[in-house]
Design a protein around this motif. Structure first.
Motif, PDB file in Angstrom:
ATOM      1  N   ALA A  10      59.903  81.047  64.162  1.00  0.00           N
ATOM      2  CA  ALA A  10      59.682  80.086  63.653  1.00  0.00           C
ATOM      3  C   ALA A  10      58.344  79.230  64.346  1.00  0.00           C
ATOM      4  O   ALA A  10      58.244  78.693  63.574  1.00  0.00           O
ATOM      5  N   GLY A  11      58.999  78.837  65.461  1.00  0.00           N
ATOM      6  CA  GLY A  11      58.619  78.420  66.248  1.00  0.00           C
ATOM      7  C   GLY A  11      56.985  78.178  66.810  1.00  0.00           C
ATOM      8  O   GLY A  11      56.351  77.092  66.527  1.00  0.00           O
ATOM      9  N   ALA A  14      54.929  76.312  63.974  1.00  0.00           N
ATOM     10  CA  ALA A  14      55.869  75.157  63.730  1.00  0.00           C
ATOM     11  C   ALA A  14      54.182  74.944  63.258  1.00  0.00           C
ATOM     12  O   ALA A  14      54.117  73.543  62.373  1.00  0.00           O
ATOM     13  N   GLU A  15      52.929  74.714  64.852  1.00  0.00           N
ATOM     14  CA  GLU A  15      51.885  74.208  64.888  1.00  0.00           C
ATOM     15  C   GLU A  15      50.842  74.608  63.895  1.00  0.00           C
ATOM     16  O   GLU A  15      49.974  73.963  63.402  1.00  0.00           O
ATOM     17  N   PHE A  21      63.466  76.849  60.681  1.00  0.00           N
ATOM     18  CA  PHE A  21      65.084  76.915  60.043  1.00  0.00           C
ATOM     19  C   PHE A  21      66.069  76.009  60.047  1.00  0.00           C
ATOM     20  O   PHE A  21      66.047  74.782  59.629  1.00  0.00           O
ATOM     21  N   ARG A  22      66.453  75.589  62.006  1.00  0.00           N
ATOM     22  CA  ARG A  22      66.657  75.269  62.615  1.00  0.00           C
ATOM     23  C   ARG A  22      66.479  73.881  63.196  1.00  0.00           C
ATOM     24  O   ARG A  22      67.972  73.009  64.235  1.00  0.00           O
ATOM     25  N   ASN A  87      59.418  85.924  61.493  1.00  0.00           N
ATOM     26  CA  ASN A  87      58.936  85.533  60.271  1.00  0.00           C
ATOM     27  C   ASN A  87      58.333  86.184  58.876  1.00  0.00           C
ATOM     28  O   ASN A  87      57.753  86.724  59.287  1.00  0.00           O
ATOM     29  N   HIS A 104      62.055  90.508  59.871  1.00  0.00           N
ATOM     30  CA  HIS A 104      62.727  89.852  58.101  1.00  0.00           C
ATOM     31  C   HIS A 104      61.551  89.487  57.083  1.00  0.00           C
ATOM     32  O   HIS A 104      62.340  89.306  55.768  1.00  0.00           O
ATOM     33  N   GLY A 169      59.519  80.260  70.241  1.00  0.00           N
ATOM     34  CA  GLY A 169      59.746  79.522  69.361  1.00  0.00           C
ATOM     35  C   GLY A 169      60.978  80.352  68.540  1.00  0.00           C
ATOM     36  O   GLY A 169      60.914  80.778  67.100  1.00  0.00           O
ATOM     37  N   THR A 170      62.130  80.732  69.060  1.00  0.00           N
ATOM     38  CA  THR A 170      62.878  81.241  68.452  1.00  0.00           C
ATOM     39  C   THR A 170      64.427  80.833  68.740  1.00  0.00           C
ATOM     40  O   THR A 170      64.646  80.875  69.794  1.00  0.00           O
ATOM     41  N   MET A 172      67.194  82.298  68.689  1.00  0.00           N
ATOM     42  CA  MET A 172      68.107  83.616  68.928  1.00  0.00           C
ATOM     43  C   MET A 172      69.613  83.673  68.228  1.00  0.00           C
ATOM     44  O   MET A 172      70.163  83.336  69.074  1.00  0.00           O
ATOM     45  N   VAL A 174      70.278  84.293  65.183  1.00  0.00           N
ATOM     46  CA  VAL A 174      70.233  84.850  64.003  1.00  0.00           C
ATOM     47  C   VAL A 174      70.790  86.719  64.247  1.00  0.00           C
ATOM     48  O   VAL A 174      69.251  87.052  64.889  1.00  0.00           O
ATOM     49  N   ILE A 193      58.994  80.902  75.533  1.00  0.00           N
ATOM     50  CA  ILE A 193      58.055  79.553  75.534  1.00  0.00           C
ATOM     51  C   ILE A 193      58.783  78.888  73.849  1.00  0.00           C
ATOM     52  O   ILE A 193      59.112  79.651  73.224  1.00  0.00           O
ATOM     53  N   ASP A 194      59.631  78.000  74.102  1.00  0.00           N
ATOM     54  CA  ASP A 194      59.878  77.142  73.730  1.00  0.00           C
ATOM     55  C   ASP A 194      60.263  76.042  73.910  1.00  0.00           C
ATOM     56  O   ASP A 194      60.459  75.399  74.877  1.00  0.00           O
ATOM     57  N   PRO A 195      60.523  75.205  73.232  1.00  0.00           N
ATOM     58  CA  PRO A 195      60.354  73.665  73.688  1.00  0.00           C
ATOM     59  C   PRO A 195      61.798  73.088  73.909  1.00  0.00           C
ATOM     60  O   PRO A 195      62.201  72.482  74.859  1.00  0.00           O
ATOM     61  N   ASN A 196      62.403  73.729  73.433  1.00  0.00           N
ATOM     62  CA  ASN A 196      63.730  74.082  73.755  1.00  0.00           C
ATOM     63  C   ASN A 196      64.450  75.062  73.689  1.00  0.00           C
ATOM     64  O   ASN A 196      65.668  75.618  72.605  1.00  0.00           O
TER      65      ASN A 196
HETATM   66  N1  APR Z   1      56.369  75.902  69.813  1.00  0.00           N
HETATM   67  C1  APR Z   1      57.452  77.018  70.080  1.00  0.00           C
HETATM   68  N2  APR Z   1      58.614  76.932  69.259  1.00  0.00           N
HETATM   69  C2  APR Z   1      59.790  75.870  68.599  1.00  0.00           C
HETATM   70  C3  APR Z   1      58.605  74.723  68.366  1.00  0.00           C
HETATM   71  C4  APR Z   1      56.175  74.397  69.088  1.00  0.00           C
HETATM   72  N3  APR Z   1      55.616  73.818  68.128  1.00  0.00           N
HETATM   73  N4  APR Z   1      58.833  74.527  67.664  1.00  0.00           N
HETATM   74  C5  APR Z   1      59.907  74.410  67.732  1.00  0.00           C
HETATM   75  N5  APR Z   1      59.748  75.418  68.423  1.00  0.00           N
HETATM   76  C6  APR Z   1      61.591  75.896  68.629  1.00  0.00           C
HETATM   77  C7  APR Z   1      62.710  75.234  68.448  1.00  0.00           C
HETATM   78  O1  APR Z   1      63.026  74.814  69.692  1.00  0.00           O
HETATM   79  C8  APR Z   1      63.728  76.369  68.447  1.00  0.00           C
HETATM   80  O2  APR Z   1      64.305  76.958  69.126  1.00  0.00           O
HETATM   81  O3  APR Z   1      61.751  76.976  67.308  1.00  0.00           O
HETATM   82  C9  APR Z   1      63.173  77.486  67.274  1.00  0.00           C
HETATM   83  C10 APR Z   1      63.232  77.877  65.732  1.00  0.00           C
HETATM   84  O4  APR Z   1      64.846  78.870  65.314  1.00  0.00           O
HETATM   85  P1  APR Z   1      65.593  78.178  63.948  1.00  0.00           P
HETATM   86  O5  APR Z   1      64.472  77.216  63.182  1.00  0.00           O
HETATM   87  O6  APR Z   1      66.293  79.139  64.040  1.00  0.00           O
HETATM   88  O7  APR Z   1      63.933  79.529  63.690  1.00  0.00           O
HETATM   89  P2  APR Z   1      64.095  81.520  63.679  1.00  0.00           P
HETATM   90  O8  APR Z   1      65.264  81.335  65.372  1.00  0.00           O
HETATM   91  O9  APR Z   1      63.216  82.787  63.959  1.00  0.00           O
HETATM   92  O10 APR Z   1      65.393  82.200  63.050  1.00  0.00           O
HETATM   93  C11 APR Z   1      65.726  82.920  62.942  1.00  0.00           C
HETATM   94  O11 APR Z   1      66.810  82.316  60.382  1.00  0.00           O
HETATM   95  O12 APR Z   1      66.775  81.780  58.669  1.00  0.00           O
HETATM   96  C12 APR Z   1      66.719  82.994  59.363  1.00  0.00           C
HETATM   97  O13 APR Z   1      65.529  84.683  58.140  1.00  0.00           O
HETATM   98  C13 APR Z   1      65.591  83.478  59.055  1.00  0.00           C
HETATM   99  O14 APR Z   1      63.514  84.390  60.623  1.00  0.00           O
HETATM  100  C14 APR Z   1      64.965  83.331  60.280  1.00  0.00           C
HETATM  101  C15 APR Z   1      65.843  83.730  60.921  1.00  0.00           C
END
Ligand code: APR
Length: 225
Positions: A10-11, A14-15, A21-22, A87, A104, A169-170, A172, A174, A193-196
């Motif tokens: 999802a990350g 985001a932009e 999601f989380r 995504n 997904h 941007g995940t 990790m 799920v 690559i992920d800010p967190n």
């Molecule tokens: N750039 C990169 N990463 C980012 C940004 C950004 N601008 N903003 C947030 N993030 C990161 C967060 O730090 C986090 O690690 O994106 C990640 C989002 O994590 P989740 O919300 O858990 O999303 P994801 O890992 O894709 O979720 C997996 O969960 O609900 C299910 O099926 C759904 O595919 C989804 C799965």
């Protein structure tokens, strides 16, 4: 030609304005995902679930791919590139990536509740009473919690043959998606690559603790140099 696999979450979107999601107390646009993304939820309150995905679909039609999606396309000039995304949006495709595997499912598709092979492109709202050709209710073509992930086998095959893995941007959190990383050959270089970031730096793991747009741009420049 070197083979790069890219696992996105999802990350990366985001932009573009699509919420993760989380990052918001487990709530997604005001909903507990478990209340709207399970087969039980669809059985109990189909209108709520359809409405939730209708809003997501409307939102997706209003946003655009961002620089991170776009820069990944440039890698195809030099590498064989496979994107494996968690995504359900179509922003990788709209940016121009040619090989995208959706673990997904896909928000812009629906399928029959009678025969899961009957999949249709769908841009408008999906309502109760929208039927497949056999007169059964259509549902979003997404993988809900507790359902099988049919694209896992394909994703594993891709990972097994990769020379380099980029994760963007995940959280990790799920599975089985998060477990894919283990199928890359040992000592495959990994860029995260992920800010967190949820994994730590090591010999093979290189962390870019920043947003997708800036991190992907930097990494793509490095790989194309
Ligand atoms: N750039 C990169 N990463 C980012 C940004 C950004 N601008 N903003 C947030 N993030 C990161 C967060 O730090 C986090 O690690 O994106 C990640 C989002 O994590 P989740 O919300 O858990 O999303 P994801 O890992 O894709 O979720 C997996 O969960 O609900 C299910 O099926 C759904 O595919 C989804 C799965």
């Amino acid at each position: 030609m070197k083979h790069i696999s890219i696992l996105t979450g999802a990350g990366i979107s985001a932009e573009s304005g699509v919420k993760t999601f989380r990052d918001h107390d487990g709530l997604w646009e005001g909903h507990d995902v478990m209340q709207v993304a399970t087969p039980q939820a669809f059985e109990k309150n189909p209108s709520l679930v359809l409405d939730f995905y209708n809003k997501r679909r409307q939102q997706l039609l209003a946003v655009q791919p961002n620089l991170a999606h776009q820069r990944l396309v440039d890698l195809e000039t030099k590498f064989k590139v496979d994107i494996i995304t968690q995504n359900v949006d179509d922003l990788h495709e709209r940016a121009g990536s040619s090989q995208v595997t959706h673990l997904h499912g896909e928000l812009m598709k629906v399928r029959s509740t009678f025969d899961h092979h009957l999949i249709y492109n769908w841009k408008k709202d999906l309502n109760l009473g929208d039927f497949c050709e056999h007169h059964h209710q259509l549902r979003p073509h997404v993988v809900w919690f507790g359902e099988a992930v049919p694209m896992m086998e394909k994703a594993i095959d891709i990972l097994k043959q990769t020379d380099l893995l980029i994760i963007i941007g995940t959280s990790m959190q799920v599975y089985p998606a998060a477990g894919l990383i283990d199928f890359a050959p040992s000592s495959t270089p990994i860029y995260f690559i992920d800010p967190n970031p949820s994994i730590s730096e090591s010999t093979d793991v290189h962390i870019y603790a920043e947003k997708a747009t800036t991190g992907v741009d930097k990494l793509v420049r490095k790989l194309l140099a």
